[in-house]
Design a protein around this motif. Structure first.
Motif, PDB file in Angstrom:
ATOM      1  N   LEU A  42      -4.446   4.511   7.659  1.00 51.84           N
ATOM      2  CA  LEU A  42      -3.321   4.533   6.729  1.00 51.84           C
ATOM      3  C   LEU A  42      -3.865   4.985   5.377  1.00 51.84           C
ATOM      4  O   LEU A  42      -4.654   4.279   4.749  1.00 51.84           O
ATOM      5  N   GLU A  43      -3.433   6.166   4.949  1.00 53.35           N
ATOM      6  CA  GLU A  43      -3.949   6.757   3.718  1.00 53.35           C
ATOM      7  C   GLU A  43      -2.911   6.657   2.602  1.00 53.35           C
ATOM      8  O   GLU A  43      -1.742   6.969   2.811  1.00 53.35           O
ATOM      9  N   LYS A  44      -3.375   6.243   1.445  1.00 54.87           N
ATOM     10  CA  LYS A  44      -2.497   6.191   0.282  1.00 54.87           C
ATOM     11  C   LYS A  44      -1.983   7.594  -0.011  1.00 54.87           C
ATOM     12  O   LYS A  44      -2.747   8.566  -0.029  1.00 54.87           O
ATOM     13  N   MET A  45      -0.668   7.723  -0.214  1.00 59.51           N
ATOM     14  CA  MET A  45      -0.090   9.038  -0.461  1.00 59.51           C
ATOM     15  C   MET A  45      -0.571   9.583  -1.803  1.00 59.51           C
ATOM     16  O   MET A  45      -0.603   8.867  -2.808  1.00 59.51           O
ATOM     17  N   VAL A  46      -0.946  10.854  -1.791  1.00 59.82           N
ATOM     18  CA  VAL A  46      -1.454  11.522  -2.985  1.00 59.82           C
ATOM     19  C   VAL A  46      -0.306  12.266  -3.663  1.00 59.82           C
ATOM     20  O   VAL A  46       0.527  12.882  -2.993  1.00 59.82           O
ATOM     21  N   ASP A  47      -0.261  12.201  -4.999  1.00 57.15           N
ATOM     22  CA  ASP A  47       0.723  12.956  -5.770  1.00 57.15           C
ATOM     23  C   ASP A  47       0.211  14.392  -5.861  1.00 57.15           C
ATOM     24  O   ASP A  47      -0.453  14.780  -6.818  1.00 57.15           O
ATOM     25  N   LYS A  64       7.187   5.597   3.784  1.00 58.04           N
ATOM     26  CA  LYS A  64       7.683   5.433   2.414  1.00 58.04           C
ATOM     27  C   LYS A  64       8.155   4.010   2.143  1.00 58.04           C
ATOM     28  O   LYS A  64       8.120   3.540   1.005  1.00 58.04           O
ATOM     29  N   SER A  65       8.617   3.325   3.194  1.00 57.89           N
ATOM     30  CA  SER A  65       9.094   1.953   3.044  1.00 57.89           C
ATOM     31  C   SER A  65       8.855   1.193   4.349  1.00 57.89           C
ATOM     32  O   SER A  65       8.483   1.773   5.371  1.00 57.89           O
ATOM     33  N   PHE A  75       0.835  -1.215   0.000  1.00 54.40           N
ATOM     34  CA  PHE A  75       0.000   0.000   0.000  1.00 54.40           C
ATOM     35  C   PHE A  75       0.869   1.264   0.000  1.00 54.40           C
ATOM     36  O   PHE A  75       0.368   2.363  -0.231  1.00 54.40           O
ATOM     37  N   LEU A  76       2.154   1.089   0.248  1.00 53.46           N
ATOM     38  CA  LEU A  76       3.065   2.233   0.355  1.00 53.46           C
ATOM     39  C   LEU A  76       3.357   2.840  -1.021  1.00 53.46           C
ATOM     40  O   LEU A  76       3.266   2.152  -2.033  1.00 53.46           O
ATOM     41  N   PRO A  77       3.718   4.141  -1.073  1.00 53.26           N
ATOM     42  CA  PRO A  77       3.873   5.078   0.049  1.00 53.26           C
ATOM     43  C   PRO A  77       2.522   5.522   0.588  1.00 53.26           C
ATOM     44  O   PRO A  77       1.541   5.635  -0.152  1.00 53.26           O
ATOM     45  N   ALA A  78       2.490   5.756   1.891  1.00 49.70           N
ATOM     46  CA  ALA A  78       1.239   6.114   2.557  1.00 49.70           C
ATOM     47  C   ALA A  78       1.538   7.020   3.744  1.00 49.70           C
ATOM     48  O   ALA A  78       2.701   7.234   4.112  1.00 49.70           O
ATOM     49  N   VAL A  79       0.480   7.532   4.342  1.00 53.48           N
ATOM     50  CA  VAL A  79       0.592   8.383   5.523  1.00 53.48           C
ATOM     51  C   VAL A  79      -0.255   7.757   6.625  1.00 53.48           C
ATOM     52  O   VAL A  79      -1.447   7.483   6.428  1.00 53.48           O
ATOM     53  N   MET A  80       0.351   7.523   7.767  1.00 49.67           N
ATOM     54  CA  MET A  80      -0.369   6.982   8.919  1.00 49.67           C
ATOM     55  C   MET A  80      -0.775   8.132   9.834  1.00 49.67           C
ATOM     56  O   MET A  80       0.057   8.962  10.207  1.00 49.67           O
ATOM     57  N   LYS A  81      -2.050   8.175  10.167  1.00 49.09           N
ATOM     58  CA  LYS A  81      -2.571   9.218  11.042  1.00 49.09           C
ATOM     59  C   LYS A  81      -3.272   8.563  12.225  1.00 49.09           C
ATOM     60  O   LYS A  81      -4.129   7.687  12.031  1.00 49.09           O
ATOM     61  N   VAL A  82      -2.912   8.978  13.432  1.00 44.58           N
ATOM     62  CA  VAL A  82      -3.587   8.456  14.609  1.00 44.58           C
ATOM     63  C   VAL A  82      -5.044   8.903  14.577  1.00 44.58           C
ATOM     64  O   VAL A  82      -5.365  10.027  14.156  1.00 44.58           O
TER      65      VAL A  82
END
Length: 372
Positions: free
Chosen positions: A169-174, A154-155, A133-140
């Motif tokens: 866990l959100e998929k990173m947006v370009d 990122k890895s 699923f990476l790269p992604a952003v994890m938010k509490v």
């Protein structure tokens, strides 16, 4: 005379009071800090926790409308206050939903609101399942604020930085642009949106400055406004709602996060728009006609943050230099002590065009500093 109760006594509440006073509306404020920015301005200041159930319930007993200046409040107390017949805007269940990013993201998915792909996690141990699923952003899920509780993944090596708490866990947006739209809805169902602003972030994920108008095509702004209207109507929301969007490299507009209150990304409306976000919030929660949100001119807002390396009684450098620039307005929050990256105020800027606006932004960022 109407009385509004506000949970939270920070700078947002302080500016809300300034708007309320113009309409002869009394404001009662609750905050745990005995020196909160609202204290000197509120008609009644109560020192106490906005998270303690009985304190909040007692505070709300004698007001016409109860509202918030930050979402980290005791939502269950607000639910019970509302059941007793006291008007609470935004509605407690909306505050409760927005307090949890997991619930917030699920609402977007369930209601057809464009947002980034995501998965819900109970702890960082589950990250191993989502390496693809990476790269992604994890938010509490709960408690994150101003960039806190956010970790870029990122890895697989980043997994150890994750949160041992329910998270999303959100998929990173370009990302091409980050924009914000402040929207308002009153109990009668009237909706207005402010023009989109472009947000430029500080390295620490705090807003550095913002620009209005945003450098986006008109069709992108129109799609963002349509999403804002759709969101308010599907929520049946009352009050002011700040909606942060990502615009990706392909021109897609997706919702990042929302805040149920006045917002840092709306400060430039004080001088830059016909109606300020603070005036609009008061109008919305009292079911008054919503104000004209159009721009008076190009405008910007620069966040005033405590300089790194300085902690102690605040001193302001560059006041005279800044005040000598036409169209520059200083808004300080009456915070006695500074520390690195603490929000101490903001500076709004108006100009005839974007080029002039950016020149003034650069001068403000160069000359104005908060030290100790």
């Amino acid at each position: 005379m109407k009385k509004i109760g506000v949970l939270g006594g920070g700078q947002l509440g302080r500016m809300m009071i300034q708007s309320a006073m113009n309409l002869n509306i009394q404001v009662k404020t609750l905050d745990p800090d005995p020196n909160a920015p609202c204290k000197a301005m509120a008609h009644q200041f109560v020192e106490g926790s906005i998270n303690e159930y009985f304190t909040v319930v007692e505070f709300g007993k004698d007001v016409d409308v109860l509202t918030i200046e930050m979402e980290n409040v005791n939502a269950q107390a607000l639910i019970d206050i509302e059941r007793q017949g006291i008007v609470v805007y935004p509605r407690p269940h909306h505050i409760q939903m927005i307090q949890d990013k997991r619930v917030q993201k699920q609402f977007y998915l369930d209601n057809g609101i464009p947002t980034s792909p995501f998965v819900l996690l109970d702890s960082k141990d589950e990250l191993e399942e989502y390496e693809d699923f990476l790269p992604a952003v994890m938010k509490v899920g709960k408690g994150g604020y101003d960039g806190r509780g956010v970790q870029v993944m990122k890895s697989k090596a980043d997994f150890e930085k994750g949160f041992d708490a329910p998270s999303v866990l959100e998929k990173m947006v370009d990302i091409d642009k980050e924009i914000s739209i402040i929207a308002a809805r009153n109990p009668s169902g009237d909706i207005t949106t402010f023009p989109a602003v472009e947000i430029v972030y500080h390295e620490s994920n705090l807003v550095d400055y913002l620009l209005s108008p945003a450098s986006i095509p008109s069709d992108v702004e129109e799609r963002a406004k349509i999403i804002a209207y759709d969101l308010l109507e599907k929520l049946d929301y009352v009050g002011l709602l700040a909606i942060e969007f990502f615009v990706d490299k392909e021109g897609n507009v997706i919702v990042n996060e929302i805040a149920p209150r006045t917002h840092n990304s709306g400060h430039q409306t004080i001088e830059g728009n016909v109606t300020s976000q603070f005036d609009q919030h008061i109008r919305a929660i009292l079911d008054l006609p919503l104000g004209d949100t159009s721009r008076r001119c190009a405008s910007a807002m620069v966040n005033v943050l405590g300089e790194k390396g300085y902690t102690g009684e605040a001193k302001y450098e560059g006041v005279e230099e800044i005040l000598a620039i036409p169209g520059v307005y200083i808004h300080l929050y009456e915070k006695k002590f500074t520390k690195p990256e603490r929000k101490m105020g903001h500076i709004t800027i108006i100009a005839d065009d974007k080029e002039e606006l950016l020149e003034k932004v650069d001068k403000v960022k160069t000359h104005f500093k908060v030290i100790a």
